[in-house]
Motif scaffolding. Structure first.
Motif: not given
Length: 169
Positions: A30-33, A109-113
């Motif tokens: 995963y790169i950006i989630d 509404s979750v954070d970006i990982r």
């Protein structure tokens, strides 16, 4: 990165992601989630050297695979745009492919990982830098500008730039 309303893309039903990427290997990474809730958000990952751009289609996750043939150990500048109808992937500033994929974005509404999955695991081995998130689909000229010169206070992409992480410290 903490959630912010600027990272919700449903108002324009469009977005662009730009980043520099160097993979250590070609496993699923995963790169950006930014996925969360019931089919809400978006994410980008690689599998076997191919980019997958995923977002909900109302009943499940819709992953659009771009057969990019990325090679481990090589640095790429990647730009992904979605205009509500078409997903486009640019590699090093050149259009790689366009795939018709109309759907309505659902906010999360979750954070970006960066470099991992919000559910845990599938971490990216390699390097990720110069990550930018826009709440509109960049035009081909804007992609070229970002790829070549970056973002300045006078270029047309600045208004829609919602996040920029250089990660060059």
């Amino acid at each position: 990165v903490a959630h912010h309303a600027d990272f919700n893309m449903s108002a324009n039903n469009a977005f662009s992601l730009c980043f520099q990427l160097k993979l250590d290997d070609l496993t699923t990474q995963y790169i950006i989630d930014k996925q969360g809730g019931t089919f809400a958000g978006w994410y980008v990952y690689t599998t076997s050297g191919n980019l997958v751009v995923a977002s909900p289609d109302g009943s499940g996750w819709n992953g659009t695979t771009f057969t990019t043939g990325l090679t481990a150990g090589v640095t790429y500048r990647v730009q992904i745009t979605y205009d509500g109808t078409d997903k486009r992937v640019y590699i090093d500033g050149s259009l790689f492919n366009t795939i018709n994929d109309p759907y309505t974005l659902a906010d999360s509404s979750v954070d970006i990982r960066f470099c991992g999955w919000t559910g845990g695991g599938l971490y990216m081995g390699g390097q990720l830098s110069d990550v930018r998130i826009f709440n509109d689909a960049l035009t081909a000229d804007e992609v070229t500008f970002v790829d070549t010169f970056g973002v300045s206070g006078t270029d047309p992409t600045t208004a829609n730039l919602k996040g920029w992480w250089r990660m060059d410290e």
